[in-house]
Design a protein around this motif. Sequence first.
Motif, PDB file in Angstrom:
ATOM      1  N   ARG A 257      13.275 -47.610  72.001  1.00  0.00           N
ATOM      2  CA  ARG A 257      14.267 -48.946  72.763  1.00  0.00           C
ATOM      3  C   ARG A 257      14.060 -47.846  74.152  1.00  0.00           C
ATOM      4  O   ARG A 257      12.824 -48.899  75.094  1.00  0.00           O
ATOM      5  CB  ARG A 257      15.313 -49.183  72.499  1.00  0.00           C
ATOM      6  N   ALA A 258      13.877 -46.974  74.499  1.00  0.00           N
ATOM      7  CA  ALA A 258      14.053 -46.297  76.223  1.00  0.00           C
ATOM      8  C   ALA A 258      12.089 -46.549  76.485  1.00  0.00           C
ATOM      9  O   ALA A 258      12.455 -46.547  77.205  1.00  0.00           O
ATOM     10  CB  ALA A 258      14.234 -44.708  76.410  1.00  0.00           C
ATOM     11  N   PHE A 259      11.194 -46.196  75.302  1.00  0.00           N
ATOM     12  CA  PHE A 259      10.034 -45.809  76.103  1.00  0.00           C
ATOM     13  C   PHE A 259       9.809 -47.080  76.153  1.00  0.00           C
ATOM     14  O   PHE A 259       8.690 -47.998  76.796  1.00  0.00           O
ATOM     15  CB  PHE A 259       9.513 -45.331  74.385  1.00  0.00           C
TER      16      PHE A 259
ATOM     17  N   GLY B 173       2.803 -54.259  72.671  1.00  0.00           N
ATOM     18  CA  GLY B 173       2.836 -53.974  71.211  1.00  0.00           C
ATOM     19  C   GLY B 173       4.409 -53.001  72.012  1.00  0.00           C
ATOM     20  O   GLY B 173       4.677 -53.746  70.435  1.00  0.00           O
ATOM     21  N   MET B 174       4.743 -52.874  72.373  1.00  0.00           N
ATOM     22  CA  MET B 174       6.470 -51.972  71.888  1.00  0.00           C
ATOM     23  C   MET B 174       7.502 -53.015  72.524  1.00  0.00           C
ATOM     24  O   MET B 174       8.319 -53.053  71.439  1.00  0.00           O
ATOM     25  CB  MET B 174       6.015 -51.007  73.491  1.00  0.00           C
TER      26      MET B 174
ATOM     27  N   ALA C  28      12.324 -39.375  74.991  1.00  0.00           N
ATOM     28  CA  ALA C  28      12.928 -38.312  74.244  1.00  0.00           C
ATOM     29  C   ALA C  28      13.876 -37.133  74.161  1.00  0.00           C
ATOM     30  O   ALA C  28      14.700 -36.809  73.843  1.00  0.00           O
ATOM     31  CB  ALA C  28      11.654 -37.294  73.790  1.00  0.00           C
ATOM     32  N   ALA C  29      13.288 -37.052  75.478  1.00  0.00           N
ATOM     33  CA  ALA C  29      14.118 -35.766  76.256  1.00  0.00           C
ATOM     34  C   ALA C  29      15.893 -36.445  76.386  1.00  0.00           C
ATOM     35  O   ALA C  29      16.374 -35.922  76.306  1.00  0.00           O
ATOM     36  CB  ALA C  29      13.546 -35.183  77.507  1.00  0.00           C
ATOM     37  N   ALA C  30      15.583 -37.398  77.000  1.00  0.00           N
ATOM     38  CA  ALA C  30      16.012 -38.633  77.640  1.00  0.00           C
ATOM     39  C   ALA C  30      17.542 -38.938  76.034  1.00  0.00           C
ATOM     40  O   ALA C  30      18.725 -38.722  76.428  1.00  0.00           O
ATOM     41  CB  ALA C  30      15.834 -39.724  77.927  1.00  0.00           C
ATOM     42  N   GLU C  31      16.990 -39.583  74.861  1.00  0.00           N
ATOM     43  CA  GLU C  31      17.874 -39.626  74.367  1.00  0.00           C
ATOM     44  C   GLU C  31      18.059 -38.694  73.271  1.00  0.00           C
ATOM     45  O   GLU C  31      19.202 -39.298  72.425  1.00  0.00           O
ATOM     46  CB  GLU C  31      16.786 -41.277  73.688  1.00  0.00           C
TER      47      GLU C  31
END
Length: 210
Positions: free
Chosen positions: A15-17, A47-48, A205-208
Motif C-alpha cells: 500500500r505504501a508503494f 496497476g498499483m 519496504a525499508a519504511a514499512e
Amino acid sequence: MADEIPVDALQAWLRAFAGAVAENRDQLTKLDQAIGDGDHGTNMDRGMSAVVAALDDAPPADATALFKQVGTTLVSKVGGASGPLYGTFFLRLAGAGGAGPWDAETFARALRAGLDGVVARGKAEAGDKTMLDALIPACDALDAALAAGQPLGEALTAAADAARDGRDATVPMLARKGRASYLGERSIGHQDPGATSTSLLVETAAAELG
C-alpha cells in the motif's frame, strides 16, 4: 522465527508503494517521456491502484498468496513493459517463499528470485539502464547486511540506499535495452524511470518492514 514478517506488514508495504507511485506518477511519466513511451507513471499508478483494490476486496491470508495476487493483478492491469516485469517479479516472490510465516532470510531469498525473474523476462543485465540497475544493488546490499548479522530494518535501509545510488547511476548510462535503447547516445543524461520506481519499491519496504 527471528525477524518474522507479518502478512499485514507486507500488505502495508504494498500500500505504501502504491501511495509512493501515485505521489510520483507525474515524475515517472516525465522521465519516461524523455526516453520511453511516456506511460510508466500512468501504468504503474493504474496497476498499483488495482493491487490496493484487490487487497481491500480479498486480503490474502499469507505472503505467498499475497504476492501471487499482486503479480497476477499487475500482469492483467498494466500495459507496456512494466506489467510483465513487475508482475513476474512478484510472482517469483510468491513461488520462492514457501508456506508459513516469512522471516528476513525468506524475504531476501524471495527478492532474489524476483530479480532473477526480471532478468529472465527482460533479457537485461546491470548497466543496461533498466530497473535492474536499482534492483541488483538493492538485493546485493540486503544479502550482505543480513549475512553480517544486521536486523531486517537495518538491512533494508542499506538496500534502499543502494537502490537510490543505482537509480542515480543510470543518468550517465547509455541505454541498451527497451525503448530507450532506440535513442542511442540521446539516452545519456536521463534517469531511468524503471530504476526510479524500483527505488520507490525498496524505499517503502525499508519504511514499512524495518
